[in-house]
Design an enzyme around this catalytic site. Structure first.
Site, PDB file in Angstrom:
ATOM      1  CG  ASP A 141       3.455  -5.368  -0.267  1.00  0.00           C
ATOM      2  OD1 ASP A 141       2.456  -5.445  -1.015  1.00  0.00           O
ATOM      3  OD2 ASP A 141       3.515  -4.587   0.705  1.00  0.00           O
TER       4      ASP A 141
ATOM      5  CE  LYS B  95       2.116  -4.422  -4.986  1.00  0.00           C
ATOM      6  NZ  LYS B  95       1.544  -4.048  -3.710  1.00  0.00           N
TER       7      LYS B  95
ATOM      8  NE  ARG C 102     -15.879 -13.838  -6.104  1.00  0.00           N
ATOM      9  CZ  ARG C 102     -14.646 -14.336  -6.157  1.00  0.00           C
ATOM     10  NH1 ARG C 102     -14.370 -15.346  -6.944  1.00  0.00           N
ATOM     11  NH2 ARG C 102     -13.687 -13.856  -5.402  1.00  0.00           N
TER      12      ARG C 102
ATOM     13  CG  HIS D  10      -0.153   3.263  -5.175  1.00  0.00           C
ATOM     14  ND1 HIS D  10       0.267   2.003  -4.861  1.00  0.00           N
ATOM     15  CD2 HIS D  10       0.078   4.010  -4.082  1.00  0.00           C
ATOM     16  CE1 HIS D  10       0.718   1.989  -3.630  1.00  0.00           C
ATOM     17  NE2 HIS D  10       0.624   3.193  -3.128  1.00  0.00           N
TER      18      HIS D  10
ATOM     19  CG  HIS E  54       5.396   0.378  -4.785  1.00  0.00           C
ATOM     20  ND1 HIS E  54       4.526   0.460  -5.838  1.00  0.00           N
ATOM     21  CD2 HIS E  54       4.683  -0.174  -3.763  1.00  0.00           C
ATOM     22  CE1 HIS E  54       3.338  -0.018  -5.463  1.00  0.00           C
ATOM     23  NE2 HIS E  54       3.421  -0.404  -4.218  1.00  0.00           N
TER      24      HIS E  54
HETATM   25  C1  BG6 Z   1       1.035  -1.177  -1.573  1.00  0.00           C
HETATM   26  C2  BG6 Z   1       1.485  -2.314  -0.723  1.00  0.00           C
HETATM   27  O1  BG6 Z   1       1.335  -1.419  -2.917  1.00  0.00           O
HETATM   28  O2  BG6 Z   1       1.683   0.015  -1.145  1.00  0.00           O
HETATM   29  C3  BG6 Z   1       1.190  -2.026   0.737  1.00  0.00           C
HETATM   30  O3  BG6 Z   1       0.808  -3.489  -1.126  1.00  0.00           O
HETATM   31  C4  BG6 Z   1       1.788  -0.719   1.160  1.00  0.00           C
HETATM   32  O4  BG6 Z   1       1.669  -3.073   1.566  1.00  0.00           O
HETATM   33  C5  BG6 Z   1       1.396   0.378   0.187  1.00  0.00           C
HETATM   34  O5  BG6 Z   1       1.310  -0.412   2.456  1.00  0.00           O
HETATM   35  C6  BG6 Z   1       2.139   1.651   0.484  1.00  0.00           C
HETATM   36  O6  BG6 Z   1       1.597   2.678  -0.287  1.00  0.00           O
HETATM   37  P1  BG6 Z   1       1.637   4.172   0.220  1.00  0.00           P
HETATM   38  O7  BG6 Z   1       1.056   4.942  -0.901  1.00  0.00           O
HETATM   39  O8  BG6 Z   1       0.844   4.246   1.480  1.00  0.00           O
HETATM   40  O9  BG6 Z   1       3.086   4.486   0.465  1.00  0.00           O
END
Ligand code: BG6
Length: 518
Positions: free
Chosen positions: A264, A177, A71, A207, A269
Site C-alpha cells: 500500500d 494504483k 455499472r 498521488h 509512495h
Molecule cells: C494511499 C493508500 O495510496 O495513500 C492509503 O492506499 C493511504 O492507505 C493514503 O491512507 C495516504 O495518502 P495521504 O495523501 O493521505 O498521505
C-alpha cells in the site's frame, strides 16, 4: 462531425494562463474526460470534487465535458445530484450555487459493463455526440477509478474498439494504483496496457508525487548550489523517510487485507520519495529525463537478504488505543477484517543504495496506520563534525549533527537544524531551527494537480512502466517471504496512537541512531 474530422493537432494547452497564489498556471486545452467507476468512492470523493474546484478556480477551459461511466444503473440527474452532494461536503468553502449549474451541464452519465466489449460502441457514440456538442476537438482522457480486477478488460476493450487511438486529438489513460500486486501481475497489466496504448498516452498515478513539497525536493536540490556538493556519502550519515497516519483501515478492509502496508505505501509512495531524494541531477527538467534518473536509483537499491529479515525489517499491526481523545479499535476489530488477520499495518525498514553517491548510507523507511501523528517527511541527517573543538567547554557528549527536514505534509516546508551559540560568556551551544513554511498550503490539491498535468500532457508526476516493474522487482520477493510464514508474528504489536512497535526503535538503535519523533 466524426472525430477524425477535427482539424487540430494534439495540442493540449490553451496558451491561456491563470494566476493562483503567485503561480502562473496554464489552462489546458479542450478535453473530454471519461471516468470509469464514476459512481464509486474514489470518483465521488476525490476526482469529481477536484474537477469542480478546478472549474471554480477557472483552471478548466471553456470547452470540456465529463462523462461518468459505471455499472450502477442511474440517470444523469441522479448522477449530477450525487456529485453535487460530494462536492458540497468536500469543499463547502468553495461551493456556492454560482457556477454549479454551468459545471453540472457538462456532466453526463452512461451505464457500462466493464467486462463486456459490447459496452464500447455505445460509449464511443456517446463521446462522438458530446464532442460535437462541446467542441472538445478529439482530446480524450479515460480515467480508471475502478477496482483493479477490471483494469484488464476495460483497457483491452478500449484498445480493441479503437477508442484508444489518437486521431486529431490526444487520448490519455489515467490508471490508479495498485498497478498489479506483484511483479508478474504488474508485468501482465503493462503488457495489456501496451497492447492498447503507447507509453506516452499512459498516466500511472502516484498521488504522492503531486504533493507540493515532493516536487520541491527537485527544486531544493538542483536550484540551490549549497546542497548538492554535500548530498552524498561523505557528508550524509543517513536518511529517514516517514509517512505516518492517524487513520485506520477506514472503509477499505477488502483491499487492505490483501495489500498490507508494504504494497500500500512502500512499493509506491515511499520508494518514489526515496528515488527523488537519491537521484542524480537530470539533464533537463523534463518527464523522461527525471523518470530516467529515478529509474537508475530503483535499479541500484540493494536486493533484500531474505534469510535475515529481522536485520532490516519490522512489521506491525495496531491494537486498540487512543487517537487524541478517541478510543479506537484494533485492526482486527475493524469492520471486514479477519479476527486473526496477519496483515501488517506498519513497517519500518533499512535500505541501501549501491552506487557511488550513496554507498554505505542507510535509508530508513517507515509507514503505518493509527500512529501518534499524521506526517510525511524526509529527513537528511548529516555526519558529525570531524573534530569537536568545544568538547571540554560544552561538557556534554557531543553536539547534534545537522538535519535537513523536508516536510511533505502537514505544514509543508523545509527545516534545517544547526548548532548555534547561546548568548552568554561561556561557550554554550544549542540547536536552532531555520524554518521555511509555505505561507499557505497550495490551493491545488494533489488530485487537482495530476488532473491538470494529464490534460496538459505532462507525465513528470506519473510513474513509467519500467519504474513500476523495478519497484515490484524489489518488493515482490520480500512480500512473498513475509507472507509465506506469518507464525512468528506477534500481532497486534503496537497500540493505536503510539509510535509503532518497539522493535522499530531498536532497528535504528542497534545502528546507533534514532527515529525522529512522529
Ligand atoms: C494511499 C493508500 O495510496 O495513500 C492509503 O492506499 C493511504 O492507505 C493514503 O491512507 C495516504 O495518502 P495521504 O495523501 O493521505 O498521505
Amino acid at each position: 462531425m466524426g472525430r477524425a474530422e477535427f482539424r487540430t493537432t494534439a495540442a493540449s494547452v490553451s496558451g491561456k494562463f491563470r494566476k493562483i497564489d503567485e503561480c502562473e498556471l496554464e489552462i489546458p486545452g479542450p478535453f473530454c474526460l471519461v471516468i470509469f467507476g464514476a459512481s464509486g468512492d474514489l470518483a465521488q470523493r476525490k476526482i469529481l470534487p477536484s474537477l469542480y474546484r478546478l472549474y471554480r478556480h477557472e483552471l478548466l477551459p471553456e470547452h470540456f465535458f465529463i462523462l461518468g461511466a459505471a455499472r450502477t444503473d442511474m440517470g444523469e440527474d441522479a448522477f449530477r445530484l450525487a456529485v453535487r452532494e460530494k462536492v458540497e461536503s468536500a469543499f463547502p468553502e468553495d461551493f456556492s450555487g454560482t457556477g454549479w449549474d454551468e459545471f453540472a451541464a457538462r456532466l453526463y452519465y452512461l451505464r457500462v459493463d466493464y467486462e463486456k466489449a459490447e459496452s464500447c460502441p455505445p460509449l464511443g457514440e456517446r463521446i462522438d455526440f458530446l464532442e460535437e456538442r462541446h467542441y472538445t476537438r478529439g482530446n480524450r482522457i479515460f480515467y480508471l477509478a475502478i477496482p483493479p480486477d477490471v483494469y484488464e478488460p476495460v483497457i483491452a476493450n478500449l484498445g480493441s474498439s479503437g477508442l484508444s487511438r489518437e486521431e486529431g486529438g490526444y487520448t490519455h489513460i489515467v490508471i490508479e494504483k495498485p498497478i498489479g500486486r506483484d511483479l508478474e501481475s504488474a508485468k501482465r497489466l503493462n503488457v495489456i496496457i501496451g497492447g492498447s496504448f503507447r507509453e506516452s498516452q499512459v498516466y500511472r498515478m502516484d498521488h504522492y508525487l503531486a504533493k507540493e513539497t515532493v516536487q520541491n525536493i527537485i527544486m531544493l536540490r538542483f536550484a540551490n548550489l549549497i546542497f548538492e556538493p554535500i548530498w552524498n556519502r561523505s557528508y550524509i550519515d543517513h536518511v529517514q523517510i516517514t509517512a505516518s497516519e492517524t487513520v485506520g483501515v477506514e472503509h477499505r478492509a477488502g483491499y487492505y487485507e490483501r495489500a498490507g502496508v508494504l504494497r500500500d505505501m512502500f512499493q509506491n509512495h515511499l520508494l518514489q520519495l526515496l528515488a527523488l531524494t537519491a537521484m542524480e541531477p537530470p539533464a533537463l527538467f523534463e518527464a523522461e529525463r527525471v523518470r530516467d534518473e529515478k529509474m537508475k536509483v530503483l535499479c541500484s537499491i540493494r536486493g533484500f537478504d531474505l534469510d535475515s529479515l529481522s536485520e532490516f525489517l519490522v512489521l506491525g499491526q495496531y491494537g486498540r488505543g487512543r487517537i487524541g481523545n478517541l478510543e479506537v479499535p484494533g485492526y482486527r476489530e475493524e469492520q471486514g477484517i479477519a479476527g486473526a488477520s496477519m496483515t501488517p499495518t506498519f513497517a519500518a525498514m533499512r535500505v541501501f543504495i549501491d552506487n557511488w553517491r550513496w554507498n554505505g548510507v542507510p535509508f530508513y523507511l517507515r509507514s503505518g496506520k493509527r500512529l501518534a501523528g499524521r506526517k510525511a517527511e524526509i529527513s537528511v541527517h548529516f555526519k558529525r563534525v570531524p573534530h569537536l573543538l568545544f568538547s571540554s567547554a560544552i561538557g556534554r557528549g557531543g553536539i547534534e549533527p545537522n538535519v535537513l527536514v523536508i516536510r511533505v505534509q502537514p505544514k509543508e516546508g523545509v527545516n534545517l537544524l544547526f548548532e548555534t551559540k547561546t548568548p552568554g560568556s561561556r561557550v554554550c551551544l544549542s540547536s536552532a531551527h531555520m524554518d521555511f513554511s509555505y505561507r499557505k498550503t497550495s490551493s491545488l490539491t494533489d488530485y487537482e494537480r495530476v488532473l491538470l498535468d494529464c490534460m496538459q500532457g505532462d507525465q513528470m508526476l506519473f510513474v513509467r512502466e519500467d519504474g513500476v516493474e523495478a519497484a515490484w522487482k524489489l518488493f515482490t520477493p520480500l512480500i512473498d517471504r513475509t507472507e509465506s510464514d506469518v507464525t512468528a508474528r506477534n500481532f497486534p504489536n503496537y497500540a493505536a496512537g503510539s509510535d509503532g512497535p518497539r522493535e522499530a526503535g531498536l532497528l535504528l538503535e542497534k545502528d546507533g541512531r534514532r527515529w525522529r519523533k512522529i
